[in-house]
Write an enzyme that holds these catalytic residues in place. Structure first.
Site: not given
Ligand SMILES: *Cc1c(COP(=O)(O)O)cnc(C)c1O
Length: 431
Positions: A239, A144, A267
């Site tokens: 990511d 994701y 995060k």
């Molecule tokens: C949570 C997450 C996102 C998205 O971040 P948001 O602040 O919710 O837009 C993207 N990549 C990874 C790996 C994530 O865990």
């Protein structure tokens, strides 16, 4: 445990907010039942609107790495607020923040602040496309990267196929530019690269996946992607929105020893405030406007209050690196305890674990990609989730999420989690 106020709030919420929530997984659809409305939290405990208390194992999906209502972070925010909430002009804190990030994550020479993980990945992909002058990207099934159009693509049949949109509203054109491969399947990626010669701008992945449950890269997988990217003028993007500042000060790339060209962050970087960032090699980052031609902007980007919170947590983690050993030890204690419970009960469920992230999969098969993760018995997970909640343990409401341990979890609380896990597994799941 009663949830009267949560129920009433949810009924009202559904009238005015789609599905009653501002982000889908909060609705508990994957596990059944209604969501719990949270009123407050402190340290390792969260409290709901009905006065129930829970041990916290999600921590706002990761950001609350030091536990809730941390004094250091809150004091930094209080100080920042005194000077107004936003300027839309450069500030000292943004410079300090950028310098600190490049220090903690050495592969990042330059960094641009944004307001969420989604914004970070969307911007990173645009930049990789602009920099390489190519259109396609490769992502992995089950990874994701936020809700940007390019990422809402599931794999079709077969190991490696053209993307089809996962959500209405994503155009066919966008979907066609996203190629997907199974996580940990290097030969599928090699095939995509061969079939789409000189068309692929970037490979993006979670170096440790957390969004199909916790799934670790096999030996050689990340190294293989690195080699492929180098040989084919593709940008390797890690990511690390989830793993950044969690698995180590320098994230998964520090732990696993593979260096990406670009990194996306979110995060923990905001300490609970809405913050994201993308960064990487100087020559790539200098392609971003106003230095370069790739446009990306934000009215509230680098917001002073958000920067104050983010800088406070990062500076603390940078100075107190023993925190990682301590969090990992507590996390390891919980995992060892759950493994012991499983073996006492004769259950063969799989646990994937690294540092302060882990997932208990309700399958006895190895989980190494999305297909193997999906062999899990999700209805069993739903029962497990609801029973754990009733016993005061707040887990992520989906089989396909990792749990995020915070520094506020003590050995004593860890032992309570292990005990509740035993009680739930033995009373409900063993027939
Ligand atoms: C949570 C997450 C996102 C998205 O971040 P948001 O602040 O919710 O837009 C993207 N990549 C990874 C790996 C994530 O865990």
């Amino acid at each position: 445990m009663h949830l009267k106020n949560s129920k009433t709030l949810f009924e009202t919420a559904k009238q005015f907010i789609p599905g009653g929530v501002n982000s889908p997984v909060r609705a508990f659809k994957a596990v059944g039942g209604d969501p719990v409305f949270i009123k407050s939290a402190k340290g390792a405990k969260v409290y709901d609107e009905d006065g129930n208390e829970y041990i916290e194992l999600i921590n706002s999906w990761g950001p609350m790495f030091l536990g809730h209502a941390n004094e250091l972070i809150e004091e930094a925010v209080r100080e920042a607020i005194k000077n107004s909430l936003s300027f839309g002009a450069p500030t000292r804190k943004e410079v300090e923040m950028a310098e600190l990030i490049t220090h903690m994550v050495p592969s990042v020479d330059k960094v641009r602040m944004v307001n969420s993980g989604t914004e970070a990945t969307m911007s990173a992909i645009r930049l990789a496309r602009g920099y390489t002058r190519k259109d396609k990207i490769i992502k992995f099934e089950g990874c994701y990267h936020g809700h940007g159009d390019s990422f809402l693509i599931a794999a079709g049949s077969g190991a490696a196929t053209m993307g089809v949109p996962d959500s209405p509203g994503v155009t066919k054109g966008t979907a066609q530019d996203t190629l997907t491969a199974p996580f940990n399947d290097l030969s599928a990626v090699e095939q995509l690269v061969t079939e789409n010669k000189d068309e692929i701008a970037a490979i993006i992945l979670e170096p440790v996946a957390g969004n199909m449950g916790c799934v670790l890269p096999k030996k050689g997988f990340l190294e293989g992607l690195r080699t492929l990217c180098d040989a084919n003028n593709m940008v390797l993007i890690f990511d690390e929105v989830m793993t950044g500042f969690r698995l180590a000060p320098g994230g998964a790339q520090e732990v696993l020893g593979v260096t990406p060209d670009m990194t996306t962050l979110g995060k923990i970087i905001g300490g609970g405030m809405p913050v994201g960032a993308y960064g990487g090699k100087k020559e790539i980052m200098d392609f971003v406007s106003p230095e370069g031609p790739v446009y990306q902007a934000g009215t509230l980007s680098g917001n002073p209050v958000a920067m104050a919170a983010g800088f406070a947590i990062l500076a603390h983690l940078n100075e107190h690196r023993n925190i990682y050993k301590e969090v990992d030890a507590v996390s390891g204690r919980i995992v060892a305890g759950i493994k012991e419970n499983l073996s006492r009960l004769g259950l063969g469920y799989t646990i994937n674990h690294i540092g302060s992230m882990f997932s208990l999969f309700f399958t006895d098969k190895e989980v190494y990609d999305f297909t193997s993760a999906k062999q899990s018995d999700t209805s069993l997970f739903g029962i497990y989730f609801r029973e754990m909640l009733a016993k005061g343990i707040y887990l992520a409401p989906s089989q396909f999420e990792a749990l995020f341990i915070s520094h506020a979890i003590t050995d004593d609380l860890a032992d309570q989690v292990i005990q509740m896990n035993y009680e739930v597994l033995s009373s409900v799941l063993v027939k």
